[in-house]
Design an enzyme around this catalytic site. Structure first.
Site, PDB file in Angstrom:
ATOM      1  N   HIS A  12      42.171  38.638  43.441  1.00 31.40           N
ATOM      2  CA  HIS A  12      43.574  38.665  42.978  1.00 31.40           C
ATOM      3  C   HIS A  12      43.926  40.002  42.324  1.00 31.40           C
ATOM      4  O   HIS A  12      44.654  40.038  41.336  1.00 31.40           O
ATOM      5  CB  HIS A  12      43.861  37.463  42.074  1.00 31.40           C
ATOM      6  CG  HIS A  12      43.038  37.387  40.807  1.00 31.40           C
ATOM      7  ND1 HIS A  12      42.583  36.197  40.285  1.00 31.40           N
ATOM      8  CD2 HIS A  12      42.612  38.353  39.952  1.00 31.40           C
ATOM      9  CE1 HIS A  12      41.917  36.435  39.167  1.00 31.40           C
ATOM     10  NE2 HIS A  12      41.933  37.735  38.937  1.00 31.40           N
ATOM     11  N   HIS A  59      45.406  36.917  32.349  1.00 32.07           N
ATOM     12  CA  HIS A  59      44.974  38.230  31.851  1.00 32.07           C
ATOM     13  C   HIS A  59      45.811  38.599  30.629  1.00 32.07           C
ATOM     14  O   HIS A  59      46.560  39.574  30.642  1.00 32.07           O
ATOM     15  CB  HIS A  59      45.101  39.289  32.946  1.00 32.07           C
ATOM     16  CG  HIS A  59      44.351  38.941  34.208  1.00 32.07           C
ATOM     17  ND1 HIS A  59      44.811  38.028  35.126  1.00 32.07           N
ATOM     18  CD2 HIS A  59      43.169  39.386  34.693  1.00 32.07           C
ATOM     19  CE1 HIS A  59      43.949  37.913  36.126  1.00 32.07           C
ATOM     20  NE2 HIS A  59      42.946  38.729  35.884  1.00 32.07           N
ATOM     21  N   HIS A 194      33.337  43.888  40.467  1.00 37.20           N
ATOM     22  CA  HIS A 194      34.096  44.995  39.891  1.00 37.20           C
ATOM     23  C   HIS A 194      33.833  45.088  38.399  1.00 37.20           C
ATOM     24  O   HIS A 194      33.528  44.091  37.737  1.00 37.20           O
ATOM     25  CB  HIS A 194      35.595  44.885  40.180  1.00 37.20           C
ATOM     26  CG  HIS A 194      36.322  43.715  39.577  1.00 37.20           C
ATOM     27  ND1 HIS A 194      36.020  42.401  39.854  1.00 37.20           N
ATOM     28  CD2 HIS A 194      37.381  43.661  38.726  1.00 37.20           C
ATOM     29  CE1 HIS A 194      36.859  41.601  39.214  1.00 37.20           C
ATOM     30  NE2 HIS A 194      37.695  42.339  38.504  1.00 37.20           N
TER      31      HIS A 194
END
Ligand SMILES: [Fe+2]
Length: 313
Positions: A12, A59, A194
């Site tokens: 995403h 987030h 990541h």
């Protein structure tokens, strides 16, 4: 009876949303990413789920560091796009399915998974980017109601992979005890490898990512034994998002049909992974009946009516 017909895993990456919103999809760098989702959009157009459950992480958009629920289920009638610093993404408000969400909350909590019930929440790129990738650019509305399930993967300790997998099983049990005849697709989002900051910023581990996808498809129980430290070491600090894919996988049959997979690096500084898994018993969604399509349209109309009249449920 409602049933989960398929699971979708998708990164995403926020930059994907920015590329979409700023008309960069035809630039060679981004075309490489978006072309990997063309077949997925065709699959989704054939599948036409009545409801999508999207497992993602917030987030710091809906929840600040003041409150970070481990598992937060969106039970509202709608979820506006969050302002992530540059204004909200120019995408439609996400319509929920409060009845099914409340049913899932009740079933799962009574099965001893202590979800947080959220009746007001904005949703960020963690949810809207995968919707874009699978449904394409929406016009006025997303094509089906969405139940968001936000998982804490931003502050230690996130839930274990095993806990996520077992929650997926509890969600499946909940869905299958819902009396209305609905076809449900569940998304697991985030990852793949990541790391955003620190000395290892930019870390990508394709070998580990691809083994994760192989096991997700064929031997998910093996993945449930991966400790947090291994995700961090092999997939980077933000690679821990991958535990969310195990909720999706837990909600599917033990043996599934892998109908599509895509992997490319990098997008922004992240490995992009994507997989579509169908339940063998129920996954022939492209053969769904006209009656099923009518039910999907009716479900959306019902949600629209509820919002117009201001009823919470
Ligand atoms: Fe994320």
């Amino acid at each position: 009876m409602a049933k989960i017909i398929a699971g979708v895993g998708s990164s995403h990456v926020p930059a994907i949303g920015a590329a979409l919103d700023n008309g960069k999809t035809e630039e060679p760098y981004w075309k490489r990413v978006f072309s990997g989702f063309e077949k997925s959009k065709e699959w989704m157009a054939r599948t036409r789920p009545d409801v999508a459950i999207v497992v993602y992480n917030d987030h710091a958009s809906a929840f600040s560091v003041d409150v970070i629920p481990t598992f937060a289920l969106g039970c509202a009638a709608e979820f506006p796009p969050a302002d992530e610093g540059w204004g909200p993404r120019p995408v439609p408000v996400v319509k929920g399915h409060p009845e099914l969400a409340a049913h899932i909350a009740q079933s799962v909590i009574l099965d001893e998974f202590d979800l947080t019930i959220v009746n007001k929440m904005e949703v960020d790129h963690g949810l809207t980017v995968p919707l874009n990738l699978l449904f394409g650019p929406p016009r006025d509305a997303w094509p089906c109601p969405v139940i968001p399930l936000a998982v804490n993967v931003v502050m230690f300790p996130p839930p274990t992979g095993h806990r996520c997998y077992m929650l997926g099983k509890a969600i499946r049990k909940a869905v299958e005890s819902y009396p209305e005849d609905l076809n449900v697709v569940i998304f697991g989002t985030g990852g793949l490898s990541h790391q955003i900051s620190g000395p290892r910023a930019g870390l990508i581990n394709s070998k580990w990512d691809k083994a994760f996808l192989d096991n997700l498809s064929k031997d998910p129980k093996k993945l449930t034994r991966i400790p947090h430290v291994e995700y961090m070491r092999e997939a980077g600090a933000e690679g821990i998002e991958m535990v969310m894919w195990l909720i999706m996988r837990g909600a599917l049959d033990d043996k599934v049909e892998e109908v599509y997979r895509f992997y490319t690096v990098p997008a922004s500084n992240t490995a992009v992974g994507h997989i579509i898994l169908e339940n063998r018993r129920t996954g022939a969604a492209h053969k769904r009946s006209a009656a099923g399509k009518a039910r999907a349209a009716a479900a959306l109309r019902k949600v629209a009516r509820r919002i117009t009249t201001g009823r919470a449920r």
